[in-house]
Design a protein around this motif. Structure first.
Motif, PDB file in Angstrom:
ATOM      1  N   ALA A 116      38.698  41.518  27.321  1.00 35.26           N
ATOM      2  CA  ALA A 116      39.276  40.204  27.629  1.00 35.26           C
ATOM      3  C   ALA A 116      38.182  39.228  28.050  1.00 35.26           C
ATOM      4  O   ALA A 116      38.194  38.062  27.644  1.00 35.26           O
ATOM      5  CB  ALA A 116      40.330  40.336  28.723  1.00 35.26           C
ATOM      6  N   ARG A 117      37.230  39.678  28.858  1.00 33.48           N
ATOM      7  CA  ARG A 117      36.133  38.801  29.284  1.00 33.48           C
ATOM      8  C   ARG A 117      35.345  38.316  28.069  1.00 33.48           C
ATOM      9  O   ARG A 117      34.911  37.170  28.018  1.00 33.48           O
ATOM     10  CB  ARG A 117      35.200  39.537  30.261  1.00 33.48           C
ATOM     11  CG  ARG A 117      35.800  39.794  31.625  1.00 33.48           C
ATOM     12  CD  ARG A 117      35.950  38.569  32.480  1.00 33.48           C
ATOM     13  NE  ARG A 117      34.695  37.995  32.893  1.00 33.48           N
ATOM     14  CZ  ARG A 117      34.565  37.087  33.867  1.00 33.48           C
ATOM     15  NH1 ARG A 117      35.647  36.670  34.538  1.00 33.48           N
ATOM     16  NH2 ARG A 117      33.407  36.577  34.167  1.00 33.48           N
ATOM     17  N   LYS A 118      35.174  39.209  27.082  1.00 33.72           N
ATOM     18  CA  LYS A 118      34.475  38.791  25.851  1.00 33.72           C
ATOM     19  C   LYS A 118      35.300  37.769  25.084  1.00 33.72           C
ATOM     20  O   LYS A 118      34.763  36.813  24.516  1.00 33.72           O
ATOM     21  CB  LYS A 118      34.195  40.003  24.963  1.00 33.72           C
ATOM     22  CG  LYS A 118      33.109  40.887  25.517  1.00 33.72           C
ATOM     23  CD  LYS A 118      32.565  41.795  24.441  1.00 33.72           C
ATOM     24  CE  LYS A 118      31.418  42.621  24.990  1.00 33.72           C
ATOM     25  NZ  LYS A 118      31.400  43.973  24.443  1.00 33.72           N
ATOM     26  N   ILE A 146      41.146  29.095  31.285  1.00 35.06           N
ATOM     27  CA  ILE A 146      41.675  30.461  31.406  1.00 35.06           C
ATOM     28  C   ILE A 146      40.922  31.270  32.459  1.00 35.06           C
ATOM     29  O   ILE A 146      39.725  31.052  32.681  1.00 35.06           O
ATOM     30  CB  ILE A 146      41.630  31.178  30.025  1.00 35.06           C
ATOM     31  CG1 ILE A 146      42.309  32.551  30.066  1.00 35.06           C
ATOM     32  CG2 ILE A 146      40.197  31.285  29.476  1.00 35.06           C
ATOM     33  CD1 ILE A 146      42.625  33.134  28.691  1.00 35.06           C
ATOM     34  N   HIS A 147      41.632  32.205  33.089  1.00 34.80           N
ATOM     35  CA  HIS A 147      41.022  33.164  34.019  1.00 34.80           C
ATOM     36  C   HIS A 147      41.201  34.572  33.473  1.00 34.80           C
ATOM     37  O   HIS A 147      42.244  34.881  32.897  1.00 34.80           O
ATOM     38  CB  HIS A 147      41.692  33.085  35.405  1.00 34.80           C
ATOM     39  CG  HIS A 147      41.324  34.258  36.272  1.00 34.80           C
ATOM     40  ND1 HIS A 147      40.162  34.290  37.000  1.00 34.80           N
ATOM     41  CD2 HIS A 147      41.936  35.462  36.472  1.00 34.80           C
ATOM     42  CE1 HIS A 147      40.074  35.457  37.630  1.00 34.80           C
ATOM     43  NE2 HIS A 147      41.148  36.186  37.330  1.00 34.80           N
ATOM     44  N   GLY A 148      40.215  35.427  33.695  1.00 35.17           N
ATOM     45  CA  GLY A 148      40.347  36.855  33.383  1.00 35.17           C
ATOM     46  C   GLY A 148      39.596  37.673  34.413  1.00 35.17           C
ATOM     47  O   GLY A 148      38.473  37.311  34.802  1.00 35.17           O
ATOM     48  N   SER A 149      40.181  38.780  34.881  1.00 30.98           N
ATOM     49  CA  SER A 149      39.540  39.635  35.896  1.00 30.98           C
ATOM     50  C   SER A 149      38.177  40.112  35.405  1.00 30.98           C
ATOM     51  O   SER A 149      37.994  40.394  34.227  1.00 30.98           O
ATOM     52  CB  SER A 149      40.402  40.862  36.176  1.00 30.98           C
ATOM     53  OG  SER A 149      41.734  40.497  36.421  1.00 30.98           O
ATOM     54  N   ASP A 150      37.212  40.232  36.348  1.00 25.65           N
ATOM     55  CA  ASP A 150      35.851  40.620  35.939  1.00 25.65           C
ATOM     56  C   ASP A 150      35.541  42.107  36.091  1.00 25.65           C
ATOM     57  O   ASP A 150      34.464  42.553  35.718  1.00 25.65           O
ATOM     58  CB  ASP A 150      34.808  39.759  36.675  1.00 25.65           C
ATOM     59  CG  ASP A 150      34.842  39.965  38.187  1.00 25.65           C
ATOM     60  OD1 ASP A 150      35.558  40.870  38.671  1.00 25.65           O
ATOM     61  OD2 ASP A 150      34.137  39.210  38.886  1.00 25.65           O
ATOM     62  N   SER A 151      36.456  42.899  36.663  1.00 22.88           N
ATOM     63  CA  SER A 151      36.253  44.356  36.767  1.00 22.88           C
ATOM     64  C   SER A 151      37.612  45.015  36.942  1.00 22.88           C
ATOM     65  O   SER A 151      38.599  44.338  37.253  1.00 22.88           O
ATOM     66  CB  SER A 151      35.370  44.680  37.977  1.00 22.88           C
ATOM     67  OG  SER A 151      36.078  44.380  39.165  1.00 22.88           O
TER      68      SER A 151
HETATM   69 MG    MG Z   1      35.771  35.344  38.270  1.00 20.36          MG
END
Ligand code: MG
Ligand code: DAT
Length: 181
Positions: A116-118, A146-151
């Protein structure tokens, strides 16, 4: 106060959930039930990007397990961005994130956090490649749609912050054999 007494119905629901999870474990698809928190920010909602963003996650093969449109409270946003509380842009970020409704989502699948981060691109759209969501739909870091969790750890924290357990659906994915081998 003693332990919470559960109704017969609640107990049955719990048993079902445990059985469902056991079946998933047995299938040997470890990691397939990783989850991430994705949010279309107020600019994304205003700019009618919700459908496009949902489409990208669906087409990639991820499974939608939670979705709602909400006006986030200041408390929720402060908690969500707690790590950034001392940054100079923090008050601007709070103002932006509370300027309208947000679409909060939980997506599930193999390595979904990293993927998702990609799909999102970099924090600053200027560094985001075309083909990514930020690379295709925005130009400024303070309006990056947009927001997406980083871990995996922040995903778990954010999902429990934005959703109640019963708002998340456990459903059988009919196309999983075409997505995983
Ligand atoms: Mg962040
Ligand atoms: P990300 O959203 O890619 O995880 P982050 O967690 O570092 O990035 O920051 C959260 C949000 O804060 C980001 O999406 C937009 C805003 N932000 C970050 N850096 C900023 C900056 N230098 N100026 C203005 N807003 C910024």
């Amino acid at each position: 106060m003693g332990p919470k007494k559960r109704s017969r119905r609640e107990l049955h629901e719990l048993e079902d959930l445990v059985a469902k999870h056991a079946r998933i474990e047995e299938s040997g698809w470890t990691g397939v039930n990783e989850r991430t928190f994705i949010a279309v920010k107020p600019d994304g909602v205003q700019r009618r990007l919700v459908g496009e963003i949902v489409r990208r996650f669906e087409k990639r093969g991820f499974k939608l397990v939670g979705l709602k449109l909400l006006q986030a409270s200041e408390d929720l946003l402060r908690e969500h961005y707690w790590e950034l509380r001392n940054k100079p842009f923090f008050s601007g970020l709070m103002h932006y994130m509370s300027s309208g409704p947000i679409v909060a989502m939980v997506w599930e699948g193999l390595d979904v956090v990293k993927t998702a981060r990609k799909m999102l691109g970099e924090t600053d759209p200027v560094n985001s490649l075309p083909g990514t969501i930020r690379g295709d739909y925005c130009v400024e870091v303070g309006r990056n749609v947009i927001h997406g969790s980083d871990s995996v750890e922040s995903a778990q924290r954010e999902i429990s912050l934005w959703f109640r357990q019963k708002e998340l659906q456990c459903w059988e994915d009919g196309s999983k054999h075409w997505i995983y081998n």
